[in-house]
Motif scaffolding. Structure first.
Motif, short mmCIF file in Angstrom:
data_model
loop_
_atom_site.label_atom_id
_atom_site.label_comp_id
_atom_site.label_asym_id
_atom_site.label_seq_id
_atom_site.Cartn_x
_atom_site.Cartn_y
_atom_site.Cartn_z
N GLN A 1 1.14 -48.09 10.92
CA GLN A 1 0.07 -47.35 10.11
C GLN A 1 0.58 -45.76 9.97
OE1 GLN A 1 -0.67 -49.43 8.30
NE2 GLN A 1 -3.33 -49.29 7.88
N LEU A 2 0.08 -45.24 11.01
CA LEU A 2 0.52 -43.73 11.53
C LEU A 2 1.95 -43.26 10.25
CD1 LEU A 2 0.12 -40.91 11.25
CD2 LEU A 2 0.87 -40.96 14.20
N TRP A 3 3.15 -43.76 11.19
CA TRP A 3 4.81 -43.73 10.24
C TRP A 3 4.36 -44.43 8.77
CZ3 TRP A 3 7.26 -40.18 11.85
CH2 TRP A 3 7.15 -40.12 13.93
N LEU A 4 4.20 -44.98 9.08
CA LEU A 4 3.86 -45.48 7.18
C LEU A 4 3.14 -44.21 6.49
CD1 LEU A 4 3.68 -49.10 7.45
CD2 LEU A 4 5.89 -47.79 6.92
N LYS B 1 5.62 -58.15 4.60
CA LYS B 1 4.78 -57.56 3.17
C LYS B 1 5.15 -55.92 3.42
CE LYS B 1 1.45 -59.70 0.89
NZ LYS B 1 -0.06 -60.49 0.68
N TYR B 2 4.87 -55.76 4.96
CA TYR B 2 4.96 -54.37 5.42
C TYR B 2 6.63 -54.33 5.33
CZ TYR B 2 0.38 -53.08 6.41
OH TYR B 2 -0.71 -52.49 6.98
N TYR B 3 7.33 -55.06 5.90
CA TYR B 3 9.26 -54.90 6.30
C TYR B 3 9.96 -55.41 5.01
CZ TYR B 3 12.87 -56.15 8.99
OH TYR B 3 14.61 -55.86 9.72
N THR B 4 8.72 -56.20 3.49
CA THR B 4 9.45 -55.64 2.90
C THR B 4 9.52 -54.68 1.63
OG1 THR B 4 7.82 -56.79 1.45
CG2 THR B 4 10.05 -58.44 2.28
N VAL C 1 12.04 -46.31 9.31
CA VAL C 1 12.74 -47.28 11.08
C VAL C 1 11.96 -46.79 12.12
CG1 VAL C 1 15.00 -47.52 12.54
CG2 VAL C 1 14.46 -46.98 10.13
N PHE C 2 10.82 -45.94 12.04
CA PHE C 2 10.00 -45.73 13.64
C PHE C 2 8.37 -46.52 13.06
CE2 PHE C 2 11.55 -40.80 13.81
CZ PHE C 2 12.32 -41.76 14.17
N ALA C 3 8.41 -47.00 11.71
CA ALA C 3 7.25 -47.90 11.31
C ALA C 3 7.47 -49.59 11.35
CB ALA C 3 6.86 -47.44 10.56
N MET C 4 8.39 -49.94 11.35
CA MET C 4 8.81 -51.01 11.73
C MET C 4 9.00 -51.35 13.24
SD MET C 4 8.36 -52.48 8.75
CE MET C 4 7.40 -50.92 8.59
N TYR C 5 9.55 -50.49 13.93
CA TYR C 5 9.70 -50.39 15.22
C TYR C 5 8.41 -50.91 15.54
CZ TYR C 5 10.06 -48.81 20.07
OH TYR C 5 10.02 -49.01 21.64
N HIS C 6 7.57 -49.63 15.63
CA HIS C 6 5.84 -50.46 15.93
C HIS C 6 5.41 -51.67 15.36
CE1 HIS C 6 5.33 -47.07 18.37
NE2 HIS C 6 5.96 -45.81 17.19
N LEU C 7 5.70 -52.10 14.48
CA LEU C 7 5.55 -53.63 13.88
C LEU C 7 6.09 -54.53 15.35
CD1 LEU C 7 5.54 -54.67 10.11
CD2 LEU C 7 7.00 -56.49 12.09
N ARG C 8 7.33 -54.33 15.55
CA ARG C 8 7.96 -56.00 15.90
C ARG C 8 7.26 -55.57 17.75
NH1 ARG C 8 14.53 -55.40 14.18
NH2 ARG C 8 13.89 -57.19 12.60
N ASN C 9 6.82 -54.15 17.54
CA ASN C 9 5.82 -53.74 18.87
C ASN C 9 4.27 -54.48 19.08
OD1 ASN C 9 8.14 -53.25 21.34
ND2 ASN C 9 8.81 -51.86 20.07
#
Length: 208
Positions: free
Chosen positions: A102-105, A179-182, A87-95
């Protein structure tokens, strides 16, 4: 829209994972895939419940005697925490913060790997006790259900590892954002399945 266009945090779309028609089509296909996966696991759960504690006379294993909740609890915490880190990773994706995403993933992948290693240890422990796949209908149902979930975790780890490596120098764009989000949706799905496994298989198994 140019999928490889360079963006800034100010020009990055609010929902980059759905910003193109191709991305929207991928989402439809992915939800259909998850629907099929739901049916698969529902079938495995039904089979396990029907066969729980069943076996030849004196086969020697019951869920109350076999399952070790402390180990399974640690596994559960690892997987639930990995869902939070995704979830943290997707937050940074949207920002539009590629490095933090990449770090959170990567942390998500490490937590998933730790879960998988503990599951391998659990299986090896049961096999050492003589509770093998061919021991009974119950053992076959158990290993098929939990093992299928473990296989999905392994697939997710390969998926995210390839995404991290392949896009390390490319940064974020509208093509790989989907791809990241799926992947994140897939990871949440296998986490939810594990919550059901923890409840139906282990918790109800120990309580009886």
């Amino acid at each position: 829209m140019d999928l490889n266009k360079k963006f800034t945090p100010e020009t990055w779309p609010e929902h980059p994972e759905k910003a193109t028609l191709e991305a929207k089509n991928k989402f439809v296909g992915f939800w259909l895939f998850l629907g099929g996966e739901t049916i698969l696991f529902a079938t495995l759960f039904a089979t396990y419940i029907a066969l729980k504690n069943s076996g030849p006379s004196g086969f020697g294993f019951s869920t109350q005697e076999l399952y070790e909740l402390p180990l399974v609890f640690v596994m559960t915490m690892l997987l639930l925490t990995s869902s939070l880190t995704s979830v943290f990773a997707m937050y940074h994706l949207r920002n539009y913060n590629f490095k933090k995403m990449q770090l959170w993933l990567a942390i998500t992948a490490l937590l998933g790997l730790a879960f998988l290693m503990l599951e391998v240890y659990e299986f090896s422990h049961y096999v050492g006790l003589g509770f093998t796949f061919n021991n009974s209908a119950f053992s076959s149902a158990f290993y098929t259900l939990v093992g299928t979930h473990g296989f999905h975790v392994a697939v997710g780890l390969v998926w995210i590892t390839l995404l991290l490596i392949r896009n390390a120098k490319r940064g974020l764009n509208l093509y790989n954002a989907t791809k990241y989000y799926t992947f994140s949706l897939y990871w949440h799905f296998i986490d939810v399945v594990w919550v059901f496994i923890f409840t139906v298989v282990y918790l109800m198994g120990v309580i009886g």
